[in-house]
Enzyme design. Structure first.
Site, PDB file in Angstrom:
ATOM      1  N   SER A 116      40.321  42.081  33.910  1.00  0.00           N
ATOM      2  CA  SER A 116      39.467  40.968  34.345  1.00  0.00           C
ATOM      3  C   SER A 116      39.623  39.784  33.388  1.00  0.00           C
ATOM      4  O   SER A 116      40.727  39.287  33.191  1.00  0.00           O
ATOM      5  CB  SER A 116      38.012  41.455  34.444  1.00  0.00           C
ATOM      6  OG  SER A 116      37.219  40.550  35.170  1.00  0.00           O
ATOM      7  N   GLU A 215      45.272  40.288  40.866  1.00  0.00           N
ATOM      8  CA  GLU A 215      44.112  40.770  41.603  1.00  0.00           C
ATOM      9  C   GLU A 215      42.945  39.861  41.233  1.00  0.00           C
ATOM     10  O   GLU A 215      43.063  39.006  40.359  1.00  0.00           O
ATOM     11  CB  GLU A 215      43.810  42.226  41.246  1.00  0.00           C
ATOM     12  CG  GLU A 215      43.552  42.480  39.763  1.00  0.00           C
ATOM     13  CD  GLU A 215      42.097  42.347  39.335  1.00  0.00           C
ATOM     14  OE1 GLU A 215      41.195  42.548  40.179  1.00  0.00           O
ATOM     15  OE2 GLU A 215      41.851  42.040  38.158  1.00  0.00           O
ATOM     16  N   HIS A 280      39.771  45.427  40.159  1.00  0.00           N
ATOM     17  CA  HIS A 280      38.331  45.635  40.257  1.00  0.00           C
ATOM     18  C   HIS A 280      37.933  46.646  41.329  1.00  0.00           C
ATOM     19  O   HIS A 280      36.748  46.847  41.567  1.00  0.00           O
ATOM     20  CB  HIS A 280      37.636  44.298  40.548  1.00  0.00           C
ATOM     21  CG  HIS A 280      37.642  43.340  39.399  1.00  0.00           C
ATOM     22  ND1 HIS A 280      38.746  42.578  39.075  1.00  0.00           N
ATOM     23  CD2 HIS A 280      36.682  43.017  38.504  1.00  0.00           C
ATOM     24  CE1 HIS A 280      38.451  41.822  38.026  1.00  0.00           C
ATOM     25  NE2 HIS A 280      37.205  42.067  37.666  1.00  0.00           N
TER      26      HIS A 280
END
Length: 310
Positions: A116, A215, A280
């Site tokens: 992330s 992503e 995620h």
């Protein structure tokens, strides 16, 4: 892109430091993550500000200086074999310029893992330290502490890297958005962070010759369109060899998002595989960055030339 230095694998009894370069972590989640690490016969130590909160900005785990000191001290501790991020969130960009990269380079290679917002640090570790890293579950992440697949794939990567030289997309994903095979060095992470990191001192200059893994979470299709368009317009995607798309949790109806991905990436003329299973999403896989690999979009496999850790 050139291959990066692969750090040594972990062995039972290894000391690992848990840090929070971005957001704060609830204590119960931290303890659950530490329990998993201890079950792997690791010796986890927690940096001082992992449970801290910035007085004014409660989305940060302490001040920028505190978070930077936690990471640097953990990295430079010769007794620590790996540094694992407790979570993502936001804040890595604020502290990346406070790190003493010369001192960290002198500390030698070790495992660095997170995902992330930690994308910013993955890029910096590549450009400043020349080091391969692991884009995988956070040590106190909700998915990690509750999902056996996420735990096992990270454990195997850390201890038995030969067993994960081929990473296969999580069924029923791994379909070819654009079929074909490609070779290159892996790079990437969270799409919105790659876009916001453009032009900074620690960002990779571009994806030329690489296999791009991307992503994101909580971004509507038009925002994903915007990030990809920004990467296209700056030339950052010029010469990319292939693209691996991970999870897109809470990014709107997938068919709408898929149309954006096909529109923005399909014209590059390179293989693209979708829904690979890192990021995620539930049961997220661990994927190494900075390691040469071959992508087969048709079979949904990513095969590394060497184990991700030495």
């Amino acid at each position: 892109m050139r291959p990066l230095l692969r750090p040594p694998r972990l062995v039972p009894g290894a000391r690992v430091a848990v840090v929070a370069p971005s957001g704060p972590v609830p204590e119960e989640r931290l303890q659950a993550g530490l329990d998993v690490l201890r079950c792997w016969d690791l010796d986890p130590v927690v940096a001082p500000h992992v449970l801290g909160r910035h007085r004014e900005f409660d989305y940060l785990a302490g001040t920028d200086a505190q978070r930077a000191a936690d990471l640097q001290n953990a990295w430079c501790d010769p007794a620590v074999a790996a540094v694992l991020c407790a979570r993502g969130g936001y804040g890595a960009q604020r502290m990346a310029d406070l790190l003493d990269w010369e001192a960290m380079r002198a500390a030698g290679p070790k495992v660095f893992a997170g995902f992330s917002d930690i994308t910013v640090l993955h890029q910096a570790f590549a450009t400043r330290l020349g080091l391969a890293t692991l884009y995988g579950p956070a040590a106190a992440g909700v998915d990690f502490i509750k999902n056996a697949r996420a735990q096992e794939h990270l454990r195997a990567t850390l201890f038995e890297p030969e067993s994960v030289r081929t990473v296969t997309a999580v069924p029923p994903g791994g379909t070819a958005l654009v079929p074909g095979r490609a070779r290159g060095v892996t790079l990437g992470g969270c799409l919105s962070l790659l876009a916001s990191d453009l032009g900074t001192p620690h960002a990779l200059a571009g994806a030329r010759g690489g296999l791009l893994l991307i992503e994101d979470v909580g971004e509507s299709p038009y925002r994903v369109d915007r990030y990809l368009t920004q990467l296209l317009r700056t030339g950052w995607l010029d010469g990319v060899a292939g693209i691996v798309l991970g999870s897109w949790a809470a990014c709107g109806p997938y068919e709408e998002l898929r149309a954006v991905l096909a529109d923005r990436l399909g014209g590059l003329g390179v293989p693209v595989v979708e829904e690979f299973g890192f990021g995620h999403g539930e049961g997220a896989l661990t994927v190494p960055l900075g390691v040469p690999a071959e992508l087969d979009a048709s079979t949904g496999t990513l095969t590394f030339d060497a184990p991700p850790l030495s």
